[in-house]
Structures are given as structure tokens and as C-alpha cells.
Design a protein around this motif. Structure first.
Motif, short mmCIF file in Angstrom:
data_model
loop_
_atom_site.label_atom_id
_atom_site.label_comp_id
_atom_site.label_asym_id
_atom_site.label_seq_id
_atom_site.Cartn_x
_atom_site.Cartn_y
_atom_site.Cartn_z
N CYS A 97 0.85 -1.21 0.01
CA CYS A 97 -0.11 -0.11 0.08
C CYS A 97 0.88 1.26 0.05
N ALA A 110 -10.19 5.41 0.10
CA ALA A 110 -9.32 5.24 -1.21
C ALA A 110 -7.82 4.72 -0.85
N ALA A 112 -4.10 3.38 -2.33
CA ALA A 112 -3.48 3.02 -3.63
C ALA A 112 -2.55 2.05 -3.23
N THR A 113 -2.34 1.17 -3.97
CA THR A 113 -1.09 -0.03 -3.98
C THR A 113 -0.03 0.16 -4.91
N LEU A 117 -5.64 0.90 -7.50
CA LEU A 117 -6.57 1.77 -6.60
C LEU A 117 -7.80 1.09 -6.37
N TYR A 118 -8.08 1.32 -5.06
CA TYR A 118 -9.33 0.48 -4.33
C TYR A 118 -10.14 1.39 -3.61
N TYR A 140 0.44 5.00 -7.77
CA TYR A 140 0.30 6.52 -7.74
C TYR A 140 0.59 7.23 -6.39
N VAL A 143 -3.33 10.35 -3.73
CA VAL A 143 -4.97 10.37 -3.92
C VAL A 143 -5.54 11.02 -3.16
N ALA A 154 -6.30 10.82 -8.59
CA ALA A 154 -5.02 9.96 -8.31
C ALA A 154 -3.75 10.66 -9.36
N TYR A 164 -11.23 9.61 -11.24
CA TYR A 164 -12.47 8.53 -11.26
C TYR A 164 -13.50 8.75 -10.64
#
Length: 171
Positions: A97, A110, A112-113, A117-118, A140, A143, A154, A164
Motif C-alpha cells: 500500500c 481510497a 493506492a497500492t 487503486l481501490y 500513484y 490520492v 490520483a 475516477y
């Protein structure tokens, strides 16, 4: 006012809140998370938590929940009233992450890995993970959420910023 963490341990994440007269949360490369009471002079550690790997991001989600993200790909949700162990462990994709950001409504985070992005649903008891995008060539660098919409912005190392927009239950 300066606070000093353990010698030889680098701070890798930082978050602050006005709760309890002012708390500062630090995450470190050794996986430790400290909550500092800034109303004390000098600042005093009031809680210490432990992640398995280096803490890469952290944020106070609400009055009692701290979210931490780490190099082992885990997002941990801690109840600061009972901080002995995390209340929930979420693994978006198994990659490190790099960033997390709570939505303005506080209903999701949110994450970011290194490869995607999740969005993690904080209202769902199972903390469902929605994929925003996967297969990124690089993680990224930043975020954030639009304060007026559910859009996630992002930023990539190239300078490109991708927006997004939520569509139905996904992005």
C-alpha cells in the motif's frame, strides 16, 4: 514543539487531529504506530500500535477508528478504544500500500497500492473492496477525494492526474 520517536526509526506516515486536545499519529518504518498527546509539553505517547511491516499511510477515519496501510499490502482498521489488535484486516491486492485517503463523508477509504487503486466500504461490516483500477505500471504518488463529489483524484509520477467517477456501486 517537537516530539521525538525511538532512535534510529524513521517516521514514514503522519496524521493529526484536534480530538482530545490534539493528537498526532506517526507511523514508522519498523511498523510501529504512535499516538502523541500534543496538549502535553513535551508531547507524550499515549498509545502504541504495531503493524507487521513499514507503515506507509495512516488516517483517523472518525472519532474512534484509525486506518493504517503498510508495505505488506494490508490496511488495518483500529478501534482506538480497544487498540490491542486491529479490528479488521483488509488486503486489497497483496501489493504494498502506498497511500490511503478517507472520503469526505467518512464512508470509505481510497487505497493506492503498487499496482492498483481501490475503495474500501467502511459502512459494510465485511468492508467490501471495490476495484477502481488495476494493472498500473507504477503506484500513484497521491490520492485525494473531491470534497463536493464522490470523485477520486490520483496523481502519477508523470504529472498526470486521473479522475475516477463513481458509477453505480463501482468506479
Amino acid at each position: 514543539q517537537a516530539v521525538q520517536g525511538p532512535p534510529g526509526v524513521a517516521v514514514s506516515a503522519l496524521a493529526a487531529t484536534s480530538l482530545s486536545g490534539g493528537l498526532l499519529f506517526t507511523g514508522a518504518t519498523d511498523g510501529s504506530v504512535s499516538a502523541w498527546n500534543l496538549s502535553d509539553r513535551p508531547g507524550m505517547v499515549v498509545r502504541t500500535l504495531k503493524c507487521d511491516k513499514a507503515v506507509t499511510a495512516l488516517q483517523l477515519v472518525n472519532d474512534v477508528t484509525l486506518a493504517t496501510a503498510s508495505a505488506d499490502g494490508k490496511v488495518l482498521l483500529w478501534d482506538m478504544r480497544r487498540p490491542q489488535t486491529p479490528q479488521h484486516t483488509i488486503i486489497p491486492d497483496g501489493h504494498a500500500c502506498t497511500h490511503l485517503e478517507t472520503s469526505p463523508a467518512g464512508d470509505c477509504v481510497a487505497v493506492a497500492t503498487a499496482r492498483g487503486l481501490y475503495a474500501i466500504d467502511l459502512l459494510d461490516p465485511g468492508h467490501a473492496v471495490s476495484t477502481v483500477v488495476t494493472g498500473l505500471p507504477r503506484a500513484y504518488l497521491g490520492v485525494t477525494w473531491n470534497l463536493s463529489t464522490t470523485e477520486i483524484y490520483a496523481a502519477a509520477a508523470s504529472g498526470e492526474i486521473t479522475v475516477y467517477r463513481q458509477r453505480g456501486y463501482g468506479y
